[in-house]
Every structure is written in C-alpha cells, then in structure tokens.
Design an enzyme around this catalytic site. Structure first.
Site, PDB file in Angstrom:
ATOM      1  N   ASP A  25       0.829  -1.205   0.000  1.00 23.56           N
ATOM      2  CA  ASP A  25       0.000   0.000   0.000  1.00 23.56           C
ATOM      3  C   ASP A  25       0.867   1.261   0.000  1.00 23.56           C
ATOM      4  O   ASP A  25       1.970   1.260   0.541  1.00 23.56           O
ATOM      5  CB  ASP A  25      -0.911  -0.027   1.242  1.00 23.56           C
ATOM      6  CG  ASP A  25      -2.100   0.899   1.083  1.00 23.56           C
ATOM      7  OD1 ASP A  25      -2.319   1.429  -0.027  1.00 23.56           O
ATOM      8  OD2 ASP A  25      -2.822   1.102   2.077  1.00 23.56           O
ATOM      9  N   HIS A  42       2.706   3.240  -8.842  1.00 21.42           N
ATOM     10  CA  HIS A  42       2.597   1.809  -9.152  1.00 21.42           C
ATOM     11  C   HIS A  42       3.837   1.341  -9.923  1.00 21.42           C
ATOM     12  O   HIS A  42       4.378   0.278  -9.664  1.00 21.42           O
ATOM     13  CB  HIS A  42       1.331   1.523  -9.960  1.00 21.42           C
ATOM     14  CG  HIS A  42       0.067   1.881  -9.238  1.00 21.42           C
ATOM     15  ND1 HIS A  42      -0.158   1.537  -7.926  1.00 21.42           N
ATOM     16  CD2 HIS A  42      -1.045   2.563  -9.634  1.00 21.42           C
ATOM     17  CE1 HIS A  42      -1.358   1.989  -7.547  1.00 21.42           C
ATOM     18  NE2 HIS A  42      -1.906   2.618  -8.562  1.00 21.42           N
ATOM     19  N   LEU A 136      11.463 -20.435  -4.935  1.00 21.95           N
ATOM     20  CA  LEU A 136      10.416 -19.636  -4.282  1.00 21.95           C
ATOM     21  C   LEU A 136       9.073 -19.774  -4.998  1.00 21.95           C
ATOM     22  O   LEU A 136       9.006 -19.721  -6.223  1.00 21.95           O
ATOM     23  CB  LEU A 136      10.848 -18.166  -4.298  1.00 21.95           C
ATOM     24  CG  LEU A 136       9.813 -17.145  -3.796  1.00 21.95           C
ATOM     25  CD1 LEU A 136       9.645 -17.242  -2.283  1.00 21.95           C
ATOM     26  CD2 LEU A 136      10.238 -15.725  -4.177  1.00 21.95           C
TER      27      LEU A 136
END
Ligand code: FPP
Length: 255
Positions: A25, A42, A136
C-alpha cells in the site's frame, strides 16, 4: 538475479517465516508527494516487488504472496485501472524470464476471468512456463478477495453435497482448507502491510488465522531490502503460541 546481498547472508535462517504475504500500500501517496500521477507510484512499486522477491529467494523463504489488485480496485478511476492492467502485462513480459531462470514458480490467485484475454494469456503462459520450478513460490493475488476465496470454497463443497457425495455434518475445517487458495503451501507466517494503515482489507482472511502481523508507515515504493529485513527481524522476535500458553509453546518448540 542480482548479486547476492551480503547483509541478507547475516540473517539467522532458522527464525525466518516460511510464507510471507504483503499488502503493497501507498503507491498513490508516494506519487502525489512528488507531484506525479498516481500511476507513477505503481510503476515505482515494481522495483520494491523485485527487491522483496530477490531477497525472499536468496533467503530461502518458501512462499511469497503479494496483493497486486483487489476485487474492490475495479472502482478506481478508469485510467488508473487501465494503467495497472498494462503494468501487469509489461511486468510479466519483462520479469518472467528472470524469475524462471531463478527457479521461481509463479502463480496467480483470484478471479482471472474478469481480465482482458491478453492479460489472461500472459498469466497462463507464465504459470505454465514456471510450473516445474522448485524455488520460491511467488503468488500474485489479482482480482482477489478473501471473501471471494471462502465463497469459491463453500460453492465447491456445496456441489459435493448436491450430488450426494458428502453430508453437511461431515464438513471439517481441514476440508474447507483443502478448497482455499494456497492450501498446498506452508501456512501463512508473516503478513506485512505498508502505507500506514492497520487493516487486512479482504486479503487472505482464512489463511491469516495465526499469522503474525507487521505494519509499517513506509510507502510501498520506499519499501526496500532493509525494510524487509526489519520486518523479518520483528517476526523472529515474536513468540508464536497458536492458542497455547507461553510455557507450553516453548515446550512444544523444544520437543
Ligand atoms: C496500493 O497502493 C497498490 C495497488 C493497488 C497496486 C499494487 C501494484 C503494484 C505494486 C504494481 C506491480 C505489481 C506486480 C505484481 C507486477 P495505493 O494506490 O492504494 O496507494 P495509496 O493508498 O497511497 O493511494
């Protein structure tokens, strides 16, 4: 991957979480603070994504789940939604070859049917390409909502009842878990939210049951490897009791 970060080498691997989830956020505020359009936040946020992915892979964390787009984010200004969608396409195109090279397995969770065919195709191709990778597990929550997740699980179980395969009294929490996204991964250990708000915002509501929560005021584009290390250190200092007393938890951990 970038050169291994020597600071990360110093971290005690035995106290690391196995599965980390992050609400990224603060992109909009980061951009507004710089008199830039929100979408610039972003775009810069992608650098922080790269930093936490690389650090997680280097540390041997098993799973990382990132909230990229919530089911509620469609209500944002049209231009912002469109730019985010384009950013997902270009990020997949740009980053996936490197992720694949580093043995990272990419998976998207959420209702992808609402995305344009081009993005759906990129998502499917990226998942297919990386599906055998053993490193991962990187999960991107896109058009995801925790309530949607529970709903799709409930619907699947209800279908089994409808065909007479199951009785309502046979439903257990383990069974519900089997239908919830990411059930094949280690349970969520650490939840991080940047940007100063202290809420879960319809992210992984079922999976969060026993996760440790970590909140930071840093805006997502400012969240770097050092900030991630701080969150991991905070986690390492917590005593996880899973409903037991502190004494019982210590005994169980030493058993
Ligand atoms: C929340 O900040 C952030 C988002 C809704 C988008 C997150 C997307 C990225 C970081 C882009 C890249 C992601 C991937 C996986 C390629 P906000 O806009 O709500 O910030 P604000 O609270 O300051 O307005």
């Amino acid at each position: 991957m970038a050169k291994p970060d020597s600071n990360l080498e110093k971290i005690d691997k035995s106290t690391l979480p196995r599965h980390v989830a992050i609400i990224m956020d603060g992109n909009g505020r980061w951009a507004v603070n710089r008199h830039l359009p929100r979408v610039a936040g972003h775009k810069n946020g992608v650098n922080s994504v790269r930093a936490v992915v690389e650090a997680s892979a280097q540390l041997g964390i098993e799973a990382l789940t990132l909230f990229a787009f919530s089911s509620e984010n469609w209500q944002r200004p049209k231009q912002e939604v469109e730019t985010l969608m384009e950013l997902f396409v270009t990020s997949i195109e740009k980053e996936v070859p490197q992720l694949h090279k580093n043995q990272i397995r990419l998976q998207f969770i959420g209702d992808r049917g609402a995305f344009k065919p081009k993005l759906q195709k990129k998502i499917n191709e990226a998942e297919m390409l990386t599906q055998e990778n053993k490193g991962l597990r990187l999960n991107i929550a896109a058009n995801y909502g925790g309530k949607w997740d529970v709903l799709q699980a409930v619907k699947s179980i209800a279908e089994r009842i409808e065909v007479g395969e199951l009785k309502a009294e046979q439903i257990t929490t383990d069974m519900i878990n089997d239908y919830i996204c990411l059930n094949e991964l280690p349970e969520l250990d650490l939840f991080i939210r940047t940007g100063g708000e202290q809420r879960v915002s319809n992210f992984l509501i079922w999976q969060l049951a026993y996760a440790e929560l970590y909140f930071t005021d840093l805006l997502w584009p400012d969240f770097d490897t050092q900030a991630y290390t701080n969150a991991l250190e905070s986690y390492a200092g917590r005593q996880r009791r899973f409903g037991l007393t502190g004494e019982q938890a210590v005994k169980q951990n030493n058993a």
